[in-house]
Design a protein around this motif. Sequence first.
Motif, PDB file in Angstrom:
ATOM      1  N   ILE A   1       0.856  -1.182   0.000  1.00  0.00           N
ATOM      2  CA  ILE A   1       0.000   0.000   0.000  1.00  0.00           C
ATOM      3  C   ILE A   1       0.894   1.234   0.000  1.00  0.00           C
ATOM      4  CG2 ILE A   1      -1.867  -1.159   1.223  1.00  0.00           C
ATOM      5  CD1 ILE A   1      -1.062   0.433   3.718  1.00  0.00           C
ATOM      6  N   THR A   2       0.365   2.337  -0.479  1.00  0.00           N
ATOM      7  CA  THR A   2       1.095   3.605  -0.427  1.00  0.00           C
ATOM      8  C   THR A   2       0.309   4.559   0.454  1.00  0.00           C
ATOM      9  OG1 THR A   2      -0.018   4.504  -2.393  1.00  0.00           O
ATOM     10  CG2 THR A   2       2.009   3.244  -2.747  1.00  0.00           C
ATOM     11  N   THR A   3       0.940   5.005   1.510  1.00  0.00           N
ATOM     12  CA  THR A   3       0.307   5.963   2.407  1.00  0.00           C
ATOM     13  C   THR A   3       1.409   6.643   3.209  1.00  0.00           C
ATOM     14  OG1 THR A   3      -1.476   6.276   4.024  1.00  0.00           O
ATOM     15  CG2 THR A   3      -0.059   4.358   4.335  1.00  0.00           C
ATOM     16  N   THR A   4       1.047   7.568   4.079  1.00  0.00           N
ATOM     17  CA  THR A   4       2.020   8.329   4.859  1.00  0.00           C
ATOM     18  C   THR A   4       1.795   8.023   6.334  1.00  0.00           C
ATOM     19  OG1 THR A   4       1.914  10.069   3.186  1.00  0.00           O
ATOM     20  CG2 THR A   4       2.954  10.636   5.299  1.00  0.00           C
ATOM     21  N   PRO A   5       2.686   7.243   6.971  1.00  0.00           N
ATOM     22  CA  PRO A   5       2.428   6.771   8.338  1.00  0.00           C
ATOM     23  C   PRO A   5       2.142   7.861   9.362  1.00  0.00           C
ATOM     24  CG  PRO A   5       4.193   5.500   7.364  1.00  0.00           C
ATOM     25  CD  PRO A   5       3.882   6.604   6.397  1.00  0.00           C
ATOM     26  N   HIS A   6       2.728   9.051   9.221  1.00  0.00           N
ATOM     27  CA  HIS A   6       2.457  10.097  10.212  1.00  0.00           C
ATOM     28  C   HIS A   6       1.002  10.566  10.166  1.00  0.00           C
ATOM     29  CE1 HIS A   6       6.156  10.760  12.313  1.00  0.00           C
ATOM     30  NE2 HIS A   6       6.842  10.864  11.200  1.00  0.00           N
ATOM     31  N   TYR A   7       0.321  10.367   9.038  1.00  0.00           N
ATOM     32  CA  TYR A   7      -1.075  10.778   8.907  1.00  0.00           C
ATOM     33  C   TYR A   7      -2.024   9.578   8.878  1.00  0.00           C
ATOM     34  CZ  TYR A   7       0.867  15.361   8.077  1.00  0.00           C
ATOM     35  OH  TYR A   7       1.547  16.534   8.233  1.00  0.00           O
ATOM     36  N   ASN A   8      -1.480   8.396   8.737  1.00  0.00           N
ATOM     37  CA  ASN A   8      -2.258   7.157   8.796  1.00  0.00           C
ATOM     38  C   ASN A   8      -1.419   6.141   9.570  1.00  0.00           C
ATOM     39  OD1 ASN A   8      -4.007   5.011   8.393  1.00  0.00           O
ATOM     40  ND2 ASN A   8      -3.525   4.771   6.215  1.00  0.00           N
ATOM     41  N   PRO A   9      -1.186   6.389  10.844  1.00  0.00           N
ATOM     42  CA  PRO A   9      -0.189   5.616  11.599  1.00  0.00           C
ATOM     43  C   PRO A   9      -0.503   4.135  11.776  1.00  0.00           C
ATOM     44  CG  PRO A   9      -1.402   7.092  13.048  1.00  0.00           C
ATOM     45  CD  PRO A   9      -1.769   7.478  11.650  1.00  0.00           C
ATOM     46  N   LEU A  10      -1.774   3.755  11.711  1.00  0.00           N
ATOM     47  CA  LEU A  10      -2.109   2.337  11.813  1.00  0.00           C
ATOM     48  C   LEU A  10      -2.330   1.702  10.448  1.00  0.00           C
ATOM     49  CD1 LEU A  10      -4.394   2.147  14.971  1.00  0.00           C
ATOM     50  CD2 LEU A  10      -1.990   1.534  14.726  1.00  0.00           C
ATOM     51  N   LEU A  11      -1.973   2.440   9.389  1.00  0.00           N
ATOM     52  CA  LEU A  11      -2.062   1.920   8.026  1.00  0.00           C
ATOM     53  C   LEU A  11      -3.453   1.390   7.711  1.00  0.00           C
ATOM     54  CD1 LEU A  11       1.357   0.033   7.868  1.00  0.00           C
ATOM     55  CD2 LEU A  11       0.882   2.459   7.589  1.00  0.00           C
ATOM     56  N   LEU A  12      -4.458   2.149   8.136  1.00  0.00           N
ATOM     57  CA  LEU A  12      -5.839   1.736   7.923  1.00  0.00           C
ATOM     58  C   LEU A  12      -6.195   1.817   6.444  1.00  0.00           C
ATOM     59  CD1 LEU A  12      -7.368   3.674  10.940  1.00  0.00           C
ATOM     60  CD2 LEU A  12      -6.828   1.231  10.824  1.00  0.00           C
ATOM     61  N   GLN A  13      -7.067   0.927   6.007  1.00  0.00           N
ATOM     62  CA  GLN A  13      -7.493   0.880   4.619  1.00  0.00           C
ATOM     63  C   GLN A  13      -9.006   0.975   4.531  1.00  0.00           C
ATOM     64  OE1 GLN A  13      -5.167  -1.970   2.114  1.00  0.00           O
ATOM     65  NE2 GLN A  13      -4.234  -2.571   4.061  1.00  0.00           N
ATOM     66  N   ASP A  14      -9.530   2.015   5.194  1.00  0.00           N
ATOM     67  CA  ASP A  14     -10.961   2.287   5.167  1.00  0.00           C
ATOM     68  C   ASP A  14     -11.156   3.760   5.502  1.00  0.00           C
ATOM     69  OD1 ASP A  14     -10.609   2.503   7.953  1.00  0.00           O
ATOM     70  OD2 ASP A  14     -11.270   0.441   8.294  1.00  0.00           O
ATOM     71  N   THR A  15     -12.402   4.174   5.673  1.00  0.00           N
ATOM     72  CA  THR A  15     -12.671   5.598   5.902  1.00  0.00           C
ATOM     73  C   THR A  15     -12.092   6.099   7.220  1.00  0.00           C
ATOM     74  OG1 THR A  15     -14.847   4.999   6.799  1.00  0.00           O
ATOM     75  CG2 THR A  15     -14.741   5.640   4.477  1.00  0.00           C
ATOM     76  N   LYS A  16     -11.810   5.210   8.167  1.00  0.00           N
ATOM     77  CA  LYS A  16     -11.197   5.652   9.414  1.00  0.00           C
ATOM     78  C   LYS A  16      -9.802   6.218   9.154  1.00  0.00           C
ATOM     79  CE  LYS A  16     -10.839   6.412  13.797  1.00  0.00           C
ATOM     80  NZ  LYS A  16     -11.586   7.530  14.423  1.00  0.00           N
ATOM     81  N   ALA A  17      -9.148   5.764   8.100  1.00  0.00           N
ATOM     82  CA  ALA A  17      -7.860   6.358   7.721  1.00  0.00           C
ATOM     83  C   ALA A  17      -8.034   7.841   7.411  1.00  0.00           C
ATOM     84  CB  ALA A  17      -7.278   5.629   6.510  1.00  0.00           C
ATOM     85  N   ASP A  18      -9.137   8.197   6.748  1.00  0.00           N
ATOM     86  CA  ASP A  18      -9.395   9.592   6.400  1.00  0.00           C
ATOM     87  C   ASP A  18      -9.756  10.412   7.636  1.00  0.00           C
ATOM     88  OD1 ASP A  18      -8.913   8.940   3.751  1.00  0.00           O
ATOM     89  OD2 ASP A  18     -11.017   8.497   3.354  1.00  0.00           O
ATOM     90  N   VAL A  19     -10.536   9.823   8.529  1.00  0.00           N
ATOM     91  CA  VAL A  19     -10.870  10.510   9.778  1.00  0.00           C
ATOM     92  C   VAL A  19      -9.602  10.784  10.582  1.00  0.00           C
ATOM     93  CG1 VAL A  19     -12.068  10.270  11.995  1.00  0.00           C
ATOM     94  CG2 VAL A  19     -13.211   9.579   9.873  1.00  0.00           C
ATOM     95  N   THR A  20      -8.731   9.775  10.663  1.00  0.00           N
ATOM     96  CA  THR A  20      -7.465   9.950  11.390  1.00  0.00           C
ATOM     97  C   THR A  20      -6.614  11.019  10.737  1.00  0.00           C
ATOM     98  OG1 THR A  20      -7.493   7.618  12.078  1.00  0.00           O
ATOM     99  CG2 THR A  20      -5.392   8.778  12.203  1.00  0.00           C
TER     100      THR A  20
END
Length: 334
Positions: free
Chosen positions: A229-248
Amino acid sequence: MLAFDELASAAHPYPPKDKPPNTSMNPMIKLQIGARIGSYKIQRFLARGGFAFTYLAEDKDGRKVCLKVGDVAGGGRYVTRGLEITSERSEDWLSPDETPAEAIFLSRDGVRIDFLDLHEVDELLRREGTLMEGTEHANIVRLRDWVEHEGRPVLVYDYIQGKTLREKIRGLEGIRLNWFLSIVRCLQKLKSEGRFLYHGDLKPENILVKPSGSVVMIDPALRGMQGVITTTPHYNPLLLQDTKADVTGIGVMLYEILTGTLPFDDVPWQYAGSEVGGEVERLSLSYFLSYPPPRELNPNTPEALERIVYKCLIVPEYDLKDLEEDLVNFLRKG
């Protein structure tokens, strides 16, 4: 609209503590002004991220577009950082306050951050093209076309004039909470349509603010082959793959705007999705219960806004609908 720049201070995310090897792109990949890709003529370089470069171009009718071209290798740790924070754009380096996405490999043995080679980068771009085709909303960039250049995919997006939220924060410009409300409503609308389920990489670099004051999301997180997956851990620290990633991600951005720092320095992303549940994992995850509350760092933080940040970061069941309701209530009272 409520401006809360008086509550915010300059915010600079933590740059990587180590400097990875330089894997700058092959010079043949760099596009020159006046060069053509299909029917598009390159005007100038715009920006780079962890995996790709963007260029301003014109189509055959003279309309401005943005071309997204993959690097020969990718991963945020492998992007050279400049020495000083700057708004200057370069194909060879990033400002040290910017946070490019990482290539994160998920497996039964754990999680690791690594880099992607040319073929993996191209695969991600093709997946992005598939995801973005037919995805239309005023608050997310529109894919106009998709072409091949020397065997590599090039995505053609609408050109969005404006500044990134990172540039607005860096320049101590006014930040408006209704921007985040627009994003939340857009994400809910797209999810209800069944094509775009979540963004997954919300951060200041991926939000453009137009001169009109409206906001546009770019560069969603992607899922590649073999559990990448490609994401930024400081803004998605648990590497979520759902809308909770956006809330976080929104919660982290609000915290950053209010305090000038990020809530989690040593993020426990390496334990994301772990089923072991050992002591090390539990201690690492406890960081999420011990970040400094915003009002400790910025006494002017409204209590209600601090509660919103808390629920974004800590409460698993707090979703986009809850966030929308809380933002609306806060803006009405403000």
